[in-house]
Design a protein around this motif. Structure first.
Motif, PDB file in Angstrom:
ATOM      1  N   VAL A   1     -39.821 -66.397 -22.962  1.00 49.08           N
ATOM      2  CA  VAL A   1     -39.243 -65.185 -22.413  1.00 49.08           C
ATOM      3  C   VAL A   1     -37.822 -65.462 -21.925  1.00 49.08           C
ATOM      4  O   VAL A   1     -36.959 -64.590 -21.932  1.00 49.08           O
ATOM      5  N   SER A   2     -37.567 -66.709 -21.507  1.00 48.63           N
ATOM      6  CA  SER A   2     -36.249 -67.069 -21.000  1.00 48.63           C
ATOM      7  C   SER A   2     -35.251 -67.348 -22.117  1.00 48.63           C
ATOM      8  O   SER A   2     -34.087 -67.624 -21.872  1.00 48.63           O
ATOM      9  N   GLY A   3     -35.721 -67.332 -23.364  1.00 43.70           N
ATOM     10  CA  GLY A   3     -34.796 -67.508 -24.468  1.00 43.70           C
ATOM     11  C   GLY A   3     -34.775 -68.901 -25.060  1.00 43.70           C
ATOM     12  O   GLY A   3     -34.241 -69.101 -26.147  1.00 43.70           O
ATOM     13  N   THR A   4     -35.411 -69.864 -24.361  1.00 41.28           N
ATOM     14  CA  THR A   4     -35.430 -71.209 -24.926  1.00 41.28           C
ATOM     15  C   THR A   4     -36.621 -71.353 -25.861  1.00 41.28           C
ATOM     16  O   THR A   4     -37.473 -70.479 -25.940  1.00 41.28           O
ATOM     17  N   SER A   5     -36.693 -72.486 -26.535  1.00 39.54           N
ATOM     18  CA  SER A   5     -37.739 -72.689 -27.527  1.00 39.54           C
ATOM     19  C   SER A   5     -38.954 -73.389 -26.937  1.00 39.54           C
ATOM     20  O   SER A   5     -38.826 -74.282 -26.099  1.00 39.54           O
ATOM     21  N   LEU A   6     -40.153 -72.969 -27.342  1.00 39.86           N
ATOM     22  CA  LEU A   6     -41.386 -73.629 -26.922  1.00 39.86           C
ATOM     23  C   LEU A   6     -42.024 -74.246 -28.152  1.00 39.86           C
ATOM     24  O   LEU A   6     -42.095 -73.617 -29.198  1.00 39.86           O
ATOM     25  N   SER A   7     -42.534 -75.494 -28.005  1.00 40.33           N
ATOM     26  CA  SER A   7     -43.221 -76.094 -29.137  1.00 40.33           C
ATOM     27  C   SER A   7     -44.603 -75.455 -29.275  1.00 40.33           C
ATOM     28  O   SER A   7     -45.135 -74.864 -28.329  1.00 40.33           O
ATOM     29  N   THR A   8     -45.204 -75.604 -30.455  1.00 36.62           N
ATOM     30  CA  THR A   8     -46.499 -74.967 -30.695  1.00 36.62           C
ATOM     31  C   THR A   8     -47.576 -75.435 -29.708  1.00 36.62           C
ATOM     32  O   THR A   8     -48.278 -74.602 -29.142  1.00 36.62           O
ATOM     33  N   PRO A   9     -47.725 -76.778 -29.461  1.00 36.01           N
ATOM     34  CA  PRO A   9     -48.744 -77.165 -28.482  1.00 36.01           C
ATOM     35  C   PRO A   9     -48.487 -76.551 -27.108  1.00 36.01           C
ATOM     36  O   PRO A   9     -49.432 -76.122 -26.425  1.00 36.01           O
ATOM     37  N   GLU A  10     -47.207 -76.494 -26.726  1.00 39.13           N
ATOM     38  CA  GLU A  10     -46.879 -75.890 -25.444  1.00 39.13           C
ATOM     39  C   GLU A  10     -47.337 -74.434 -25.414  1.00 39.13           C
ATOM     40  O   GLU A  10     -47.934 -73.971 -24.454  1.00 39.13           O
ATOM     41  N   LEU A  11     -47.053 -73.753 -26.502  1.00 39.00           N
ATOM     42  CA  LEU A  11     -47.381 -72.332 -26.578  1.00 39.00           C
ATOM     43  C   LEU A  11     -48.897 -72.121 -26.505  1.00 39.00           C
ATOM     44  O   LEU A  11     -49.380 -71.260 -25.778  1.00 39.00           O
ATOM     45  N   VAL A  12     -49.634 -72.956 -27.241  1.00 36.02           N
ATOM     46  CA  VAL A  12     -51.090 -72.818 -27.238  1.00 36.02           C
ATOM     47  C   VAL A  12     -51.637 -73.077 -25.841  1.00 36.02           C
ATOM     48  O   VAL A  12     -52.450 -72.314 -25.307  1.00 36.02           O
ATOM     49  N   GLY A  13     -51.157 -74.144 -25.196  1.00 41.50           N
ATOM     50  CA  GLY A  13     -51.619 -74.483 -23.847  1.00 41.50           C
ATOM     51  C   GLY A  13     -51.354 -73.340 -22.889  1.00 41.50           C
ATOM     52  O   GLY A  13     -52.231 -72.934 -22.114  1.00 41.50           O
ATOM     53  N   ARG A  14     -50.128 -72.818 -22.945  1.00 39.83           N
ATOM     54  CA  ARG A  14     -49.771 -71.741 -22.013  1.00 39.83           C
ATOM     55  C   ARG A  14     -50.564 -70.471 -22.308  1.00 39.83           C
ATOM     56  O   ARG A  14     -50.900 -69.732 -21.393  1.00 39.83           O
ATOM     57  N   THR A  15     -50.859 -70.245 -23.589  1.00 37.83           N
ATOM     58  CA  THR A  15     -51.664 -69.072 -23.931  1.00 37.83           C
ATOM     59  C   THR A  15     -53.044 -69.172 -23.283  1.00 37.83           C
ATOM     60  O   THR A  15     -53.549 -68.213 -22.706  1.00 37.83           O
ATOM     61  N   PHE A  16     -53.652 -70.363 -23.357  1.00 43.82           N
ATOM     62  CA  PHE A  16     -54.968 -70.511 -22.740  1.00 43.82           C
ATOM     63  C   PHE A  16     -54.909 -70.348 -21.228  1.00 43.82           C
ATOM     64  O   PHE A  16     -55.803 -69.752 -20.614  1.00 43.82           O
ATOM     65  N   LEU A  17     -53.816 -70.876 -20.608  1.00 45.72           N
ATOM     66  CA  LEU A  17     -53.651 -70.672 -19.172  1.00 45.72           C
ATOM     67  C   LEU A  17     -53.571 -69.179 -18.857  1.00 45.72           C
ATOM     68  O   LEU A  17     -54.165 -68.696 -17.893  1.00 45.72           O
ATOM     69  N   ALA A  18     -52.819 -68.477 -19.698  1.00 45.74           N
ATOM     70  CA  ALA A  18     -52.655 -67.034 -19.479  1.00 45.74           C
ATOM     71  C   ALA A  18     -53.994 -66.317 -19.597  1.00 45.74           C
ATOM     72  O   ALA A  18     -54.321 -65.451 -18.783  1.00 45.74           O
ATOM     73  N   LEU A  19     -54.812 -66.708 -20.599  1.00 46.42           N
ATOM     74  CA  LEU A  19     -56.133 -66.104 -20.759  1.00 46.42           C
ATOM     75  C   LEU A  19     -56.994 -66.378 -19.533  1.00 46.42           C
ATOM     76  O   LEU A  19     -57.680 -65.487 -19.009  1.00 46.42           O
ATOM     77  N   GLY A  20     -56.944 -67.611 -19.048  1.00 41.61           N
ATOM     78  CA  GLY A  20     -57.716 -67.975 -17.859  1.00 41.61           C
ATOM     79  C   GLY A  20     -57.291 -67.143 -16.658  1.00 41.61           C
ATOM     80  O   GLY A  20     -58.128 -66.650 -15.894  1.00 41.61           O
TER      81      GLY A  20
END
Lengths: 318, 272
Positions: B150-169
């Motif tokens: 959201v801040s405009g920088t790049s996220l790696s795929t593992p980072e994105l997956v991890g954060r997605t699960f945190l968001a779901l939790g």
């Protein structure tokens, strides 16, 4: 001692707000009994049954079921108790089989092995063995009643607590259920049936308790309640001759209409012999017993669902 | 008992109908975006929605942001509001309790079943949205490693997956808060409709108060205050402040309302 008692309450009292639903009730049900709990609608039967099972908490008093205090020992006691309270209930969108399977699985320490057999066997017992997979919402009232009974029988309980078990059944169904209950009782199951149907209790029970406005007014063996009144009822085609002869013998005839007499006499066979010896025919003969209806009506104050307005006299006096 | 409740949940046709209906809205949004190619500008509309036209793999998050504020809490209110009041109305509560199922055990099982419903819904929504996102929406970054935060920088795929699960939790914790409120009301109300509507009015009222400057003093204690804070997980670096406050707030709501449900239900006369 505790082994002999299936249900015992002492001073059991329940208030809903300021309304006293059950008052100082002392129940005494022994193992092996078929106990009939009688009372008009609204007399407190169902509240009592719910207190026995820990659904409603007593205001005061003590309850012992199968020798253990309730509701404190519910976890140990209730697995041995089958019950049907104020009509059956089931998950309407599931089949009867699925319902029994769920209820079986709910019990603490219920095993999965043999569950299917338990369910089928219980369905057979209540006459629903061949039922299809239609959901319970399409069941007739009688089928629901049988399913409710099946749920109560699921764990082969030592004590069955049934509130109005034949409600909604046709005469054949009522006879089936009565036969089933007597069969279970013969196998050692204690049965506690509450009902407002006198004839049902009369045909089924060995002991009777009568509840009136939350109070126990009679608790006794049915055989004692239905003791002979000391009168013999006889029918004769020659009532005039019979009356004259009985008068000669010094027997008092307390009632008579056309051709039936109520005679105070200790022995029906002897009375019969006396009449026949005098050449007077007897075509009906029976020992008069008090009917349960007489007992109950004598002990209770009429219906419990009527609330008469206090009369003006009483108000004036107060 | 938990297993029984789960089996009842999964066998109920209503469960699946609700899940599909909830799933329908983000799917419709996805299809509309794909057909018209008209995304909201960055910073407008539901979170992440502006980004999905370029990167379809972000659509699950966008879908979550669409269902979380209204649809999911309504469904949870209905499911958990039915817990006790619904069994009581059907007459089955008395037969469950004399099995015997302990009253606390029943409450726990009901809450677990409500959460299972949330997990099921979130998974279905996320899975459908992923399929929709990858097949219909922008796939520019699928070959490229990393996505845009959201801040405009790049996220790696593992980072994105991890954060997605945190968001779901995090979203599930918020729904657990809703479920606890509904469960409490379900032990109080005599109809499940009353319990469900009561819960809905609490979070609708809370959302309304949040828009009001005059409610400044209490806004940090309102149940919906931090519901959308999961967006902060996709900032770089992660903005933990609201998330932490949200976890503490929701935890408190769950504890208080579950305790209240138990206190009320443990000594309640079951007369239905």
């Amino acid at each position: 001692m505790s082994g002999d008692t299936a249900i015992r309450t002492q001073g059991l009292t329940k208030y809903f707000g300021r309304f006293e639903a059950v008052s100082d009730l002392s129940l005494d049900v022994r193992e092996g009994d078929v106990y009939g709990f009688l009372g008009a609608n609204g007399s407190g039967k169902t509240t009592t049954v719910r207190m026995l099972l820990g659904l409603v908490l007593a205001t005061s008093g003590e309850i012992e079921v199968l020798g253990r205090p309730m509701p404190r020992s519910g976890r140990e006691v209730l697995p041995h108790v089958g019950s049907m309270i104020e009509g059956p209930a089931a998950y309407a969108h599931l089949s009867g089989r699925a319902n029994l399977t769920l209820f079986d699985a709910m019990a603490p320490r219920s095993r999965r092995t043999g569950r299917k057999d338990r369910v089928e066997e219980t369905l057979d017992r209540v006459g629903l063995g061949g039922v299809d997979e239609r959901p319970v919402k399409n069941y007739s009232l009688g089928m629901r009643q049988r399913l409710g009974l099946a749920a109560a029988l699921l764990r082969r309980p030592r004590l069955l607590v049934l509130d109005e078990p034949t409600n909604g059944l046709d005469p054949q169904g009522i006879r089936d259920i009565r036969a089933l209950l007597l069969e279970l009782n013969a196998d050692g199951t204690t049965i506690f049936v509450s009902s407002h149907l006198l004839t049902e209790i009369e045909q089924l029970c060995t002991r009777v308790g009568v509840l009136d406005r939350g109070r126990m007014v009679v608790q006794e063996q049915l055989a004692v309640l239905r003791a002979p009144t000391g009168r013999i009822l006889l029918g004769t085609p020659e009532p005039g001759a019979a009356l004259a002869h009985l008068d000669r013998l010094g027997r008092s005839v307390e009632q008579h209409d056309d051709r039936r007499l109520a005679v105070r006499a200790p022995d029906a066979a002897q009375l019969n012999a006396e009449l026949v010896r005098a050449g007077i025919g007897v075509d009906e003969l029976s020992v008069e017993r008090r009917s349960l209806e007489d007992v109950v009506l004598a002990a209770t104050s009429g219906g419990n669902d009527t609330f008469a307005r206090p009369s003006r006299d009483v108000q004036d006096a107060s | 008992m938990i297993r029984v409740e789960l089996s009842k949940l999964l066998r109920s046709r209503r469960t699946w109908t609700t899940v599909l209906l909830i799933d329908a809205l983000p799917t419709l949004v996805g299809v509309l975006l794909a057909v018209t190619d008209l995304g909201p500008r960055p910073g407008e509309g539901p979170a992440f929605l502006s980004a999905v036209l370029t990167d379809g793999t972000l659509f699950p998050l966008a879908a979550l942001a669409i269902v979380l504020p209204l649809f999911l809490p309504i469904a949870v209110s209905v499911t958990a509001g039915e817990a006790i009041a619904g069994e009581a109305a059907a007459g089955t509560l008395r037969y469950v309790l004399v099995r015997p199922v302990g009253r606390l055990r029943l409450l726990v099982a009901k809450l677990v079943a409500a959460m299972a419903f949330v997990v099921l819904t979130v998974l279905v929504v996320a899975a459908t949205a992923y399929v929709v996102g990858v097949t219909l929406l922008g796939d520019q970054s699928v070959q490229v490693v990393g996505s845009t935060s959201v801040s405009g920088t790049s996220l790696s795929t593992p980072e994105l997956v991890g954060r997605t699960f945190l968001a779901l939790g995090y979203a599930m914790l918020c729904m657990l808060g809703v479920a606890a409120i509904a469960l409490f009301l379900s032990t109080v109300a005599s109809s499940s409709l009353g319990a469900a509507l009561g819960t809905m009015s609490i979070f609708v009222g809370s959302s309304l108060l949040l828009t009001l400057d005059a409610s400044e003093a209490i806004r940090d204690y309102l149940p919906t205050r931090y519901w959308l804070a999961f967006v902060d997980l996709f900032r770089d670096p992660i903005l933990w402040r609201d998330l932490q406050a949200g976890v503490i707030l929701q935890g408190t709501y769950v504890a208080v309302f579950f305790a209240a449900a138990w206190a009320n239900f443990a000594t309640k006369d079951v007369t239905e």
